[in-house]
Design a protein around this motif. Structure first.
Motif, PDB file in Angstrom:
ATOM      1  N   LYS A   1       1.114  -1.337   0.119  1.00  0.00           N
ATOM      2  CA  LYS A   1      -0.292   0.105  -0.091  1.00  0.00           C
ATOM      3  C   LYS A   1       1.165   0.986   0.123  1.00  0.00           C
ATOM      4  N   TRP A   2       0.359   2.467  -0.471  1.00  0.00           N
ATOM      5  CA  TRP A   2       0.935   3.452  -0.641  1.00  0.00           C
ATOM      6  C   TRP A   2       1.747   4.022   0.850  1.00  0.00           C
ATOM      7  N   SER A   3       1.083   3.438   2.509  1.00  0.00           N
ATOM      8  CA  SER A   3       1.761   3.808   3.373  1.00  0.00           C
ATOM      9  C   SER A   3       3.062   2.912   3.643  1.00  0.00           C
TER      10      SER A   3
ATOM     11  N   ASN B   1      -8.847   7.399  -7.587  1.00  0.00           N
ATOM     12  CA  ASN B   1      -9.430   8.051  -6.338  1.00  0.00           C
ATOM     13  C   ASN B   1      -8.203   6.808  -5.878  1.00  0.00           C
ATOM     14  N   TRP B   2      -7.309   7.477  -4.571  1.00  0.00           N
ATOM     15  CA  TRP B   2      -6.287   6.579  -4.045  1.00  0.00           C
ATOM     16  C   TRP B   2      -5.809   7.202  -2.581  1.00  0.00           C
ATOM     17  N   ASN B   3      -5.254   6.337  -1.551  1.00  0.00           N
ATOM     18  CA  ASN B   3      -5.185   7.532  -0.330  1.00  0.00           C
ATOM     19  C   ASN B   3      -3.861   6.364   0.425  1.00  0.00           C
ATOM     20  N   ASP B   4      -3.479   6.468   1.250  1.00  0.00           N
ATOM     21  CA  ASP B   4      -2.370   5.623   1.706  1.00  0.00           C
ATOM     22  C   ASP B   4      -2.743   4.163   2.165  1.00  0.00           C
ATOM     23  N   ASP B   5      -4.036   4.012   2.147  1.00  0.00           N
ATOM     24  CA  ASP B   5      -4.345   2.479   2.193  1.00  0.00           C
ATOM     25  C   ASP B   5      -4.780   1.938   1.237  1.00  0.00           C
ATOM     26  N   SER B   6      -4.409   2.610   0.019  1.00  0.00           N
ATOM     27  CA  SER B   6      -5.113   1.948  -1.263  1.00  0.00           C
ATOM     28  C   SER B   6      -3.169   1.341  -1.353  1.00  0.00           C
TER      29      SER B   6
ATOM     30  N   LYS C   1       1.758   7.582  -9.177  1.00  0.00           N
ATOM     31  CA  LYS C   1       0.965   8.767  -8.629  1.00  0.00           C
ATOM     32  C   LYS C   1       0.503   9.346  -9.096  1.00  0.00           C
TER      33      LYS C   1
ATOM     34  N   ASN D   1      -3.427  10.259 -10.263  1.00  0.00           N
ATOM     35  CA  ASN D   1      -3.885  11.972 -10.314  1.00  0.00           C
ATOM     36  C   ASN D   1      -4.109  12.912 -11.078  1.00  0.00           C
TER      37      ASN D   1
END
Length: 169
Positions: A33-35, A89-94, A80, A84
């Motif tokens: 994930k991104w995180s 839609n994406w976030n740190d949990d994606s 990324k 964008n």
């Protein structure tokens, strides 16, 4: 002009560059994930990528942080930027490598094989077919050849393997 094909090709490029510049196993990268990604400076003042590998996705069932080359980080940044630019839609949990619905990609075998065919490099000098796992071997080989003052012990630890396994292959 098919947006799905374009998306997949851009993601495949990012995946190949990421894998060949981190040495991760396929299963370790699948559920990233991104995180799990951070950027740091190494002792030489160069930017590097840090990847948190979960023991649940590691072959050896141990948590570790793998350090990859900055090229891997740049490949993810371009991926990324594409997400964008397209409004995805994406976030740190994606998941990093996922379909447009957010589900983790199972494998890149078909796309990778197409790239190899197009480049006319499907097989190595002994006639063995290259696979996605070849990217891990390439990373390790390049680090041994071109890594300045890099010990095989540090490399083995970074890749979550043993010195014996590196020497064997």
């Amino acid at each position: 002009n098919d947006t799905r094909i374009r998306r997949h090709r851009i993601m495949l490029r990012a995946y190949i560059l990421f894998m060949v510049n981190t040495g991760l196993r396929i299963g370790e990268a699948r559920f990233l994930k991104w995180s799990d990604i951070t950027e740091m400076e190494n002792k030489l003042g160069r930017k590097v990528l840090c990847v948190r590998v979960s023991k649940t996705h590691s072959k050896v069932s141990k948590n570790r942080t793998a350090v990859g080359r900055y090229t891997a980080h740049r490949a993810l940044e371009r991926w990324k930027e594409h997400l964008n630019d397209t409004g995805e839609n994406w976030n740190d949990d994606s998941y990093i490598f996922c379909n447009d619905s957010g589900a983790a990609i199972n494998d890149f075998r078909e796309g990778f094989n197409s790239v190899l065919r197009e480049a006319d490099v499907e097989f190595d000098a002994e006639g063995n077919k290259h696979t996605v796992y070849t990217l891990r071997h390439t990373y390790i080989t390049f680090r041994l050849r071109y890594g300045k003052n890099l010990s095989v012990y540090s490399l083995a630890k970074n890749c979550g393997t043993s010195v014996g396994m590196i020497e064997q292959f």
